[in-house]
Write an enzyme that holds these catalytic residues in place. Structure first.
Site, PDB file in Angstrom:
ATOM      1  N   HIS A  85      30.378  33.926  45.312  1.00  0.00           N
ATOM      2  CA  HIS A  85      31.321  33.993  44.200  1.00  0.00           C
ATOM      3  C   HIS A  85      32.383  32.921  44.370  1.00  0.00           C
ATOM      4  CE1 HIS A  85      30.495  38.485  43.043  1.00  0.00           C
ATOM      5  NE2 HIS A  85      29.396  37.750  43.120  1.00  0.00           N
ATOM      6  N   TYR A 113      38.633  42.696  38.428  1.00  0.00           N
ATOM      7  CA  TYR A 113      39.753  43.589  38.705  1.00  0.00           C
ATOM      8  C   TYR A 113      40.430  43.884  37.370  1.00  0.00           C
ATOM      9  CZ  TYR A 113      39.555  42.610  43.750  1.00  0.00           C
ATOM     10  OH  TYR A 113      39.177  42.511  45.066  1.00  0.00           O
ATOM     11  N   PRO A 126      40.630  49.697  50.030  1.00  0.00           N
ATOM     12  CA  PRO A 126      39.526  48.776  49.723  1.00  0.00           C
ATOM     13  C   PRO A 126      39.802  47.790  48.594  1.00  0.00           C
ATOM     14  CG  PRO A 126      39.065  50.963  48.857  1.00  0.00           C
ATOM     15  CD  PRO A 126      40.325  51.091  49.665  1.00  0.00           C
ATOM     16  N   LYS A 180      38.973  44.114  52.570  1.00  0.00           N
ATOM     17  CA  LYS A 180      39.347  43.485  53.835  1.00  0.00           C
ATOM     18  C   LYS A 180      38.913  44.263  55.071  1.00  0.00           C
ATOM     19  CE  LYS A 180      41.216  39.867  52.114  1.00  0.00           C
ATOM     20  NZ  LYS A 180      40.485  38.593  52.259  1.00  0.00           N
ATOM     21  N   TYR A 202      42.537  36.021  49.435  1.00  0.00           N
ATOM     22  CA  TYR A 202      41.313  36.678  48.979  1.00  0.00           C
ATOM     23  C   TYR A 202      40.076  36.121  49.678  1.00  0.00           C
ATOM     24  CZ  TYR A 202      37.732  38.447  45.785  1.00  0.00           C
ATOM     25  OH  TYR A 202      36.624  39.066  45.253  1.00  0.00           O
TER      26      TYR A 202
END
Length: 407
Positions: free
Chosen positions: A87, A216, A308, A312, A400
């Site tokens: 991604h 998200y 979550p 991580k 991220y």
């Protein structure tokens, strides 16, 4: 460097000798064993569950750039390279509008890869078995002894017999509910944490992801997340009350709520399919410090839990294992104990940074019922800054896709 010694019998109990005793065959324990093997250090892994359980336990699998490289360097990245879904961006939604962040460009070329955690476990188990070194399933550890001496012992039960593993060091990789952290005497370790006032309802659906990247979604009804397990299987999450019951969520109710929270002005719609799994996960932040006591070192969930939201957990565990493996190699190869002494200090630096990012995402994206209108306006202001300000976007992307490893 020494391999495991022959078993001896004392007072009717068999004792096996090795250099590093590893409690737990999750990703952190298995990866540590692989890294130690490559460094010529022997270990024995004790896992209380059967092999079928650990290889099929579903967990998230969004891997940081550095974790993918670590697995490849350890010789367990071939299937990940073939099957993992790379991604280069993520989709952040608020105000029923899509905003794509090009995390690859923003982070200087780093991506994340979606590859389920149980597949990583399968790859690591296969690698361990190829070494012909001990990986014992259904071996329940009952106590950790003599941790403050130079020869700690792990007592365990297997096949109806009690046995002991004598070793130089113990790696506690047995998760939040394992025996390793409670083996540290009271007063020697501090706990920091927070339980969040909500949970995630997670589903696995036989439906192609509606987006090839993670979504998200910030919504007045609560947070939602779309991820994936494969090109044909979607993993989706809904924020819900922490005391909810999975049985209260029918398939129709789940899809209706997901469609509402992912809705955009341009008519986006999820792909529906048969729901094959439902689960409820409370949100928690937790850190135990220090991560070392005598000859016991903690790694992964045994030492820290992250919510979550930022994916991580596994990534943070790999950071611990890299430091621990490097410290043990320096000790055995060069007689240098400096990294061992500083293990907790070094590991915790990265742990707290990942905790900050995961907790900040929790605060940014979920609905809080105390002062909901004020909190939502603050959230929207920060989300707007992330998608509009290149400096804020870059900071988000670097966290991220993964901060640098200290070792």
């Amino acid at each position: 460097m020494n391999g495991p010694g022959n078993g001896t019998t004392t007072h009717g109990m068999e004792t096996i000798k090795t250099q590093v005793g590893i409690v737990g065959a999750g990703p952190s324990g298995l990866l540590l064993a692989q890294m130690l093997h490559l460094a010529g250090i022997d270990s024995v892994i004790l896992e209380s569950r059967p092999r079928s359980y650990i290889e099929n336990r579903q967990r998230a699998g969004v891997l940081e750039h550095g974790v993918v490289r670590t697995l490849a360097d350890c010789g367990v990245g071939a299937r990940l390279a073939r099957e993992g879904m790379v991604h280069e961006g993520i989709d952040i939604r608020f105000g029923e509008t899509r905003h794509r962040l090009d995390v690859k460009a923003l982070s200087g070329g780093q991506c994340v890869t979606v590859y389920p955690q149980h597949e990583i476990v399968k790859d690591l188990v296969a690698a361990r078995l190829q070494t012909d070194r001990p990986l014992w399933f259904e071996a329940r550890v009952t106590s950790l002894l003599d941790l403050e001496t130079s020869r700690p012992r792990i007592r365990f039960e297997q096949d109806g017999e009690t046995r002991e593993l004598a070793c130089d060091f113990v790696a506690g990789c047995d998760g939040f509910h394992g025996i390793s952290r409670p083996a540290i005497p009271g007063g020697r370790i501090d706990s920091y944490g927070r339980d969040y006032p909500f949970a995630w309802l997670g589903i696995l659906a036989e439906a192609a992801p509606a987006s090839h990247e993670v979504i998200y979604a910030h919504h007045k009804r609560g947070f939602a997340l779309q991820s994936m397990r494969s090109p044909t299987v979607s993993r989706l999450y809904l924020q819900c009350p922490v005391d909810d019951d999975v049985e209260q969520w029918s398939d129709d109710r789940i899809w209706s709520e997901l469609h509402a929270r992912f809705a955009t002005h341009d008519g986006f719609r999820l792909n529906e399919g048969r729901i094959v799994q439902k689960s409820l996960t409370p949100m928690r932040s937790f850190v135990a410090a220090p991560m070392r006591h005598g000859r016991l070192m903690l790694a992964g969930d045994a030492a820290h839990i992250v919510p979550p939201t930022g994916a991580k957990g596994l990534n943070s565990a790999v950071g611990d294992v890299r430091v621990m493996a490097a410290a043990l190699e320096a000790y055995y190869r060069h007689g240098d104990g400096d990294l061992l002494e500083r293990y907790s200090e070094i590991a915790l630096r990265r742990v707290w940074k990942t905790q900050r990012f995961a907790a900040s995402l929790c605060t940014l994206l979920h609905r809080f019922h105390d002062e909901p209108r004020f909190h939502m306006r603050m959230q929207l202001a920060e989300l707007e800054q992330i998608v509009e300000d290149p400096r804020a976007a870059e900071l988000f992307a670097r966290n991220y896709t993964g901060l640098p490893f200290d070792v």
